[in-house]
Enzyme design. Structure first.
Site, short mmCIF file in Angstrom:
data_model
loop_
_atom_site.label_atom_id
_atom_site.label_comp_id
_atom_site.label_asym_id
_atom_site.label_seq_id
_atom_site.Cartn_x
_atom_site.Cartn_y
_atom_site.Cartn_z
N LYS A 88 -0.38 1.88 -5.04
CA LYS A 88 -1.17 2.40 -3.84
C LYS A 88 -1.71 3.87 -4.10
O LYS A 88 -2.82 4.29 -3.46
CB LYS A 88 -0.05 2.64 -2.53
CG LYS A 88 0.38 1.31 -2.14
CD LYS A 88 -0.41 0.78 -1.21
CE LYS A 88 -0.16 -0.58 -0.65
NZ LYS A 88 1.11 -1.03 -0.84
N GLU A 110 -1.72 4.39 8.07
CA GLU A 110 -0.86 3.44 8.39
C GLU A 110 0.03 2.98 7.23
O GLU A 110 -0.62 2.98 6.04
CB GLU A 110 -1.60 2.08 9.11
CG GLU A 110 -1.86 1.28 8.29
CD GLU A 110 -2.79 1.60 7.01
OE1 GLU A 110 -3.80 2.68 7.36
OE2 GLU A 110 -2.75 1.15 5.70
N SER A 376 2.89 -5.05 -8.90
CA SER A 376 2.28 -4.12 -8.32
C SER A 376 3.20 -2.94 -8.08
O SER A 376 2.57 -1.91 -7.81
CB SER A 376 1.77 -4.88 -6.83
OG SER A 376 2.78 -5.56 -6.30
C1 LIG Z 1 1.36 -2.48 -0.45
C2 LIG Z 1 2.04 -3.36 -1.47
C3 LIG Z 1 1.42 -4.70 -1.77
C4 LIG Z 1 0.55 -5.31 -0.68
O1 LIG Z 1 -0.80 -4.48 -0.52
P1 LIG Z 1 -2.06 -5.18 -1.44
O2 LIG Z 1 -2.84 -4.18 -0.73
O3 LIG Z 1 -2.30 -6.64 -0.99
O4 LIG Z 1 -1.92 -4.73 -2.73
C5 LIG Z 1 1.93 -5.09 -2.81
N1 LIG Z 1 2.87 -4.83 -3.76
C6 LIG Z 1 3.34 -3.54 -3.28
C7 LIG Z 1 4.47 -3.13 -4.29
C8 LIG Z 1 2.89 -3.07 -2.37
O5 LIG Z 1 3.63 -1.58 -2.16
#
Ligand SMILES: *Cc1c(COP(=O)(O)O)cnc(C)c1O
Length: 395
Positions: A88, A110, A376
């Protein structure tokens, strides 16, 4: 070619369906964003912060024990090692620099799992800008560590008490705030959703993920392209970043992993690519979960970052055109993958991310394939959930 057109559409998906009151804000962004992002001065500042503040490039790690188990070559793109613990921050660094260029003085956002809220509060602290984060009241409860982090960073966390009290309700509150504060406020959206230009703008900021993957793979395997890129999809931003430089490389399979919650057809899921139909949510035309008369169906997933009733327009297009392959993973399978990866590789990613890992159980591949999984985020925020289910998976 897959990409956005001049009106902000990927195929039939996208556009900017917004209340009249937001037209000046959105028109300003649409007119300015590409020019600002491409300025050499902006890029210098952005790249410098990604390197020295976020800690990029993030490693591309050959997971040998995991590879041996699945009999395929698995590389993990370690976005969990970024400052604040997820992908993010790539986007929030980009957007706060853009907000400054536009002369904005206040930031709103948000958040679902709280990762985007933390990433936004972080860059606001860095730039000395006031920050209000809207968060569903249910998410505030289940993501307490991230709420404390945001407060520690000086942000105000405002609970959204309507609907399912989760991400989509927080988004509605943020839009309401922006309508009331159109001149001085920039709204940092946390995924590739919302009216044009947000999906494309966020995808550009996240595209650093696949930009690095290309040279890292070249270095480690002798080829810049993998056979498949796997990412979990909430709104779709980590997936968009991981796919970006491979969108038009036909030999690279794009695997989009969604949350099936308690089962795709259980009535408690967030599997938009299976259950979604065409409609408009939060400013763009996309696939979303809705009843026949257009009421949004409350999404469910154990992971707060994936329980969004829509997906970004890029992903709607990738799925409708069959460029991306959707896979749905239940809470149970994601949790099983959580314990498995932790024990196999010594890495505890976020619950969202475990959905992507669980895809290895169902996707097809050849033993010689190179599969990159976008890791992620890290699992610190989910430890309470993991421990709550610990005995079920450790008998
Ligand atoms: C927010 C988040 C997601 C999902 O959001 P995307 O916009 O689909 O990437 C996935 N993994 C983590 C660790 C997140 O913080």
């Amino acid at each position: 070619m897959i990409g956005i057109d001049e009106r902000g559409y990927y195929g039939e998906f996208g556009g900017a369906y917004i209340p009249e009151m937001l037209h000046p804000n959105i028109a300003e962004l649409q007119a300015e964003y590409v020019g600002i992002i491409n300025e050499p001065g902006f890029q210098r500042e952005f790249q410098k912060l990604l390197r020295d503040y976020v800690g990029r490039p993030s490693p591309l790690y050959l997971a040998e024990r995991l590879s041996e188990h699945y009999q395929v070559n698995i590389y993990l793109k370690r976005e969990d090692l970024n400052h604040t613990g997820a992908h993010k921050i790539n986007n929030t660094v980009g957007q706060i620099l853009l907000a400054k260029k536009l002369g904005k003085k206040r930031i709103i956002a948000e958040t679902g799992a709280g990762q985007h809220g933390v990433a936004t509060a972080t860059v606001c602290a860095l730039m000395g800008m006031p920050c209000v984060v809207y968060m569903g009241a249910v998410d505030i409860k289940r993501q307490a560590p991230n709420v404390s982090r945001m407060r520690m960073l000086g942000a105000e966390v405002r609970p959204a008490e309507s609907g399912s009290k989760t991400l989509k309700d927080a988004t509605n509150e943020a839009i309401r705030d922006w309508i009331n504060n159109p001149v001085d406020t920039h709204y940092i959206i946390g995924s590739v959703v919302g009216p044009h230009p947000y999906p494309d703008m966020v995808a550009r900021f996240q595209s650093v993920i696949s930009e690095e993957m290309k040279w890292q793979l070249e270095e480690q395997t002798g080829k810049p392209n993998p056979d498949a890129v796997v990412a979990c999809v909430g709104g779709g931003s980590n997936a968009a970043g991981a796919y970006y430089h491979y969108l038009n490389e036909k030999g690279v399979r794009l695997i989009a992993v969604e949350a099936a919650g308690k089962g795709v057809h259980s009535g408690e899921s967030a599997a938009t690519s299976v259950l979604g139909t065409r409609g408009i949510i939060h400013g763009s035309r996309t696939l979303l979960m809705q009843t026949k008369d257009g009421q949004i169906v409350e999404p469910y997933s154990l992971s707060a970052g994936l329980d969004y009733p829509g997906i970004g327009p890029m992903h709607a297009h990738l799925i409708a055109s069959k460029r991306a392959e959707p896979i749905s993973i239940t809470d149970e399978d994601a949790l099983r993958a959580a314990y498995f990866l932790s024990r196999k590789e010594g890495i505890i990613p976020a619950l969202e991310t475990f959905h992507a890992l669980a895809a290895l159980e169902v996707m097809a591949y050849q033993p010689s394939d190179v599969v990159v999984i976008c890791l992620s985020g890290r699992g610190d925020k989910d430890l309470a959930t993991f421990i709550q289910h610990f005995d079920d998976y450790n008998r």
